[in-house]
Design a protein around this motif. Structure first.
Motif, short mmCIF file in Angstrom:
data_model
loop_
_atom_site.label_atom_id
_atom_site.label_comp_id
_atom_site.label_asym_id
_atom_site.label_seq_id
_atom_site.Cartn_x
_atom_site.Cartn_y
_atom_site.Cartn_z
N LYS A 64 -7.78 -25.29 -22.20
CA LYS A 64 -6.37 -25.65 -21.93
C LYS A 64 -5.50 -24.40 -21.82
CE LYS A 64 -4.40 -29.07 -21.95
NZ LYS A 64 -3.93 -29.89 -20.82
N THR A 65 -5.69 -23.42 -22.71
CA THR A 65 -4.87 -22.20 -22.64
C THR A 65 -5.24 -21.37 -21.42
OG1 THR A 65 -6.40 -21.07 -24.15
CG2 THR A 65 -4.44 -22.08 -25.12
N ALA A 66 -6.50 -21.37 -21.05
CA ALA A 66 -6.90 -20.65 -19.83
C ALA A 66 -6.26 -21.29 -18.62
CB ALA A 66 -8.43 -20.66 -19.70
N GLU A 67 -6.21 -22.61 -18.63
CA GLU A 67 -5.62 -23.33 -17.50
C GLU A 67 -4.11 -23.10 -17.39
OE1 GLU A 67 -4.87 -27.99 -16.14
OE2 GLU A 67 -6.36 -27.52 -17.69
N ASN A 68 -3.40 -23.17 -18.54
CA ASN A 68 -1.95 -23.03 -18.45
C ASN A 68 -1.49 -21.57 -18.35
OD1 ASN A 68 -1.78 -21.93 -21.09
ND2 ASN A 68 -1.36 -23.94 -22.02
N SER A 69 -2.46 -20.65 -18.38
CA SER A 69 -2.13 -19.23 -18.23
C SER A 69 -2.46 -18.69 -16.85
CB SER A 69 -2.89 -18.40 -19.28
OG SER A 69 -2.60 -18.83 -20.58
N LEU A 70 -3.01 -19.54 -15.99
CA LEU A 70 -3.42 -19.08 -14.67
C LEU A 70 -2.24 -18.59 -13.84
CD1 LEU A 70 -6.13 -21.72 -13.63
CD2 LEU A 70 -6.47 -19.27 -14.00
N VAL A 71 -1.13 -19.33 -13.90
CA VAL A 71 0.05 -18.98 -13.10
C VAL A 71 1.09 -18.34 -14.01
CG1 VAL A 71 1.87 -19.85 -11.59
CG2 VAL A 71 -0.40 -20.92 -11.55
N LYS A 72 1.39 -17.06 -13.77
CA LYS A 72 2.34 -16.31 -14.60
C LYS A 72 3.75 -16.42 -14.03
CE LYS A 72 -0.67 -14.32 -17.49
NZ LYS A 72 -1.91 -14.94 -17.05
N VAL A 73 4.73 -16.35 -14.92
CA VAL A 73 6.14 -16.30 -14.51
C VAL A 73 6.38 -15.01 -13.73
CG1 VAL A 73 8.52 -16.17 -15.38
CG2 VAL A 73 6.84 -17.66 -16.51
N ARG A 74 7.17 -15.09 -12.68
CA ARG A 74 7.45 -13.90 -11.86
C ARG A 74 8.05 -12.78 -12.71
NH1 ARG A 74 11.24 -15.51 -7.07
NH2 ARG A 74 12.44 -16.19 -8.88
N LEU A 75 7.74 -11.53 -12.38
CA LEU A 75 8.18 -10.39 -13.17
C LEU A 75 9.70 -10.30 -13.26
CD1 LEU A 75 5.66 -7.59 -12.09
CD2 LEU A 75 5.72 -8.87 -14.25
N GLU A 76 10.39 -10.61 -12.16
CA GLU A 76 11.86 -10.55 -12.20
C GLU A 76 12.44 -11.60 -13.15
OE1 GLU A 76 10.85 -12.13 -7.96
OE2 GLU A 76 9.92 -10.86 -9.50
N ASP A 77 11.77 -12.76 -13.22
CA ASP A 77 12.23 -13.79 -14.15
C ASP A 77 11.88 -13.40 -15.59
OD1 ASP A 77 13.33 -15.40 -12.20
OD2 ASP A 77 11.45 -16.50 -11.87
N GLN A 78 10.73 -12.76 -15.79
CA GLN A 78 10.38 -12.29 -17.13
C GLN A 78 11.41 -11.30 -17.63
OE1 GLN A 78 6.42 -11.26 -18.23
NE2 GLN A 78 5.46 -12.35 -16.53
N ASP A 79 11.86 -10.42 -16.75
CA ASP A 79 12.89 -9.46 -17.12
C ASP A 79 14.19 -10.16 -17.50
OD1 ASP A 79 13.89 -6.67 -17.28
OD2 ASP A 79 15.16 -7.30 -15.60
N LYS A 80 14.51 -11.22 -16.78
CA LYS A 80 15.73 -11.97 -17.08
C LYS A 80 15.65 -12.63 -18.46
CE LYS A 80 16.18 -16.12 -15.52
NZ LYS A 80 16.33 -17.34 -14.69
N TYR A 81 14.50 -13.22 -18.78
CA TYR A 81 14.34 -13.85 -20.09
C TYR A 81 14.43 -12.84 -21.23
CZ TYR A 81 12.80 -18.02 -17.55
OH TYR A 81 12.74 -19.12 -16.72
N GLU A 82 14.00 -11.60 -20.97
CA GLU A 82 14.10 -10.54 -21.97
C GLU A 82 15.54 -10.10 -22.14
OE1 GLU A 82 13.01 -7.62 -24.76
OE2 GLU A 82 11.86 -9.30 -23.97
N ARG A 83 16.22 -9.83 -21.03
CA ARG A 83 17.60 -9.32 -21.08
C ARG A 83 18.57 -10.35 -21.63
NH1 ARG A 83 19.51 -9.28 -16.57
NH2 ARG A 83 17.78 -9.77 -15.19
N GLU A 84 18.33 -11.62 -21.32
CA GLU A 84 19.30 -12.67 -21.66
C GLU A 84 18.80 -13.58 -22.77
OE1 GLU A 84 20.41 -14.73 -18.10
OE2 GLU A 84 20.86 -12.88 -17.00
N ALA A 85 17.93 -13.04 -23.62
CA ALA A 85 17.34 -13.86 -24.68
C ALA A 85 18.40 -14.47 -25.58
CB ALA A 85 16.37 -13.01 -25.51
N SER A 86 19.41 -13.69 -25.96
CA SER A 86 20.44 -14.22 -26.85
C SER A 86 21.23 -15.34 -26.19
CB SER A 86 21.39 -13.10 -27.30
OG SER A 86 22.06 -12.54 -26.20
#
Length: 356
Positions: A64-86
């Protein structure tokens, strides 16, 4: 599945951190030996352990974890989640306020080290003296042993502390704390001591706790219920979501004679704490590190370790690998290995003991 452990200040300051799994200070039924045999007692603990998976169940979780990890969040969106975590956590508390999580009355079962040793001994003695009493509560302590513990918070604080509290430099202190200094028979340095008492919140305390990631106060207020009548104790609590801190400070049981809530980003090393280093006895991290990028976790722990006294303790609880919450994620929510973003933009990492 959760991962619970504790680290001493000495171990935290070493490159290899060794958790203390066993201690003479653990409860009578320690973590690792609680087996649910009577379904009617399921709510007596926050968790039950010694649940062993079959080979088939373990393989299913890995698939299940291998399956739900196949498609990663886009890098630009990952950066957004980091910058705007609060921002995402602020929106979470704006939406749910203090209705999402329940008070963690299990804290003293899992982490008796939160309390000063003398207080732990008192509670043990009081528990033994009232063993025949039936308790319909997830708390490990009998109701009658703590007058006012389950009363309306505002009424209790006003009755017990309202008339004897004073405001100093924007913080409230119990007058008895100040009086004990000025009545010192060796009073040569009493003014200096009083000045130190007022220099930062909780400056006059001898036992100090910090909860990081306090949220709406689901750990804060169970702790205060026990510590509010224990002289010399003080609780700090912080969150980087200002909305969460406001919820704590607006709670009817919040009282600055015993507690100081503040906004703080533990990932920002340059941001000062409202108290000096090496003064804390306990730091509590409950489902907090999982919300931080894995690459930043060690740095956060290293900085927190500097706040502990020698022999101080960091108590840690978080999500374990292959938790049901991890298995439920769909494709497209994986940020990196075992690190995910929820639909509301908040993030979560799933640990193993090897992650330490």
């Amino acid at each position: 599945m959760n991962f619970i452990t504790r680290f001493s200040a000495l171990c935290l300051r070493k490159s290899e951190m060794q958790p203390r799994y066993w201690s003479s200070r653990r409860p009578a039924v320690p973590l690792g030996s609680r087996i649910l045999t009577d379904p009617s007692k399921v709510f007596e603990h926050n968790m039950w352990d010694h649940m062993e998976w079959s080979q088939e169940e373990e393989e299913h979780a890995k698939d299940k974890t291998a399956e739900n990890s196949l498609v990663k969040v886009r890098l630009e969106d990952q950066d957004k989640y980091e910058r705007e975590a609060s921002k995402y956590w602020n929106e979470f508390y704006k939406t749910h306020k203090n209705n999402f999580f329940k008070d963690r009355n299990w804290l003293f079962l899992e982490f008796p080290e939160i309390l000063p040793e003398k207080k732990r001994e008192e509670l043990k003695a009081e528990e033994k003296s009232s063993e025949p009493t039936k308790i319909n509560s997830t708390s490990s302590f009998p109701r009658q042993d703590f007058p006012g513990m389950f009363e309306e918070g505002k009424e209790y604080w006003e009755k017990n502390y309202g008339e004897d509290s004073t405001s100093v430099q924007g913080h409230t202190y119990n007058k008895n704390q100040a009086r004990s200094l000025t009545d010192n028979p060796h009073g040569k340095n009493c003014r200096e001591q009083l000045s130190n008492l007022e220099s930062f919140p909780g400056g006059g305390a001898t036992y100090r706790i910090l909860e990081v990631g306090c949220g709406a106060g689901n750990s804060v207020f169970p702790i205060l219920k026990v510590l509010c009548n224990t002289p010399g104790t003080f609780l700090y609590c912080c969150d980087f979501a200002s909305g969460a801190v406001e919820l704590v400070k607006s709670h009817s049981s919040y009282n600055s004679a015993w507690c100081f809530a503040f906004v703080h980003d533990v990932c920002d090393d340059a941001l000062p704490y409202p108290f000096p280093d090496e003064i804390l006895d306990v730091i509590l991290l409950v489902f907090v590190l999982s919300a931080i990028h894995p690459d930043r976790m060690q740095k956060v722990v290293n900085r927190l370790a500097k706040l502990l006294k020698p022999g101080g303790m960091l108590l840690f609880r978080d999500y374990g690998r292959y938790d049901t919450a991890q298995l439920r994620f769909k494709k497209g929510h994986c940020l990196s290995e075992n690190f995910y973003v929820r639909g509301d933009g908040t993030r979560v990492y799933f640990f193993t003991k090897e992650n330490r």
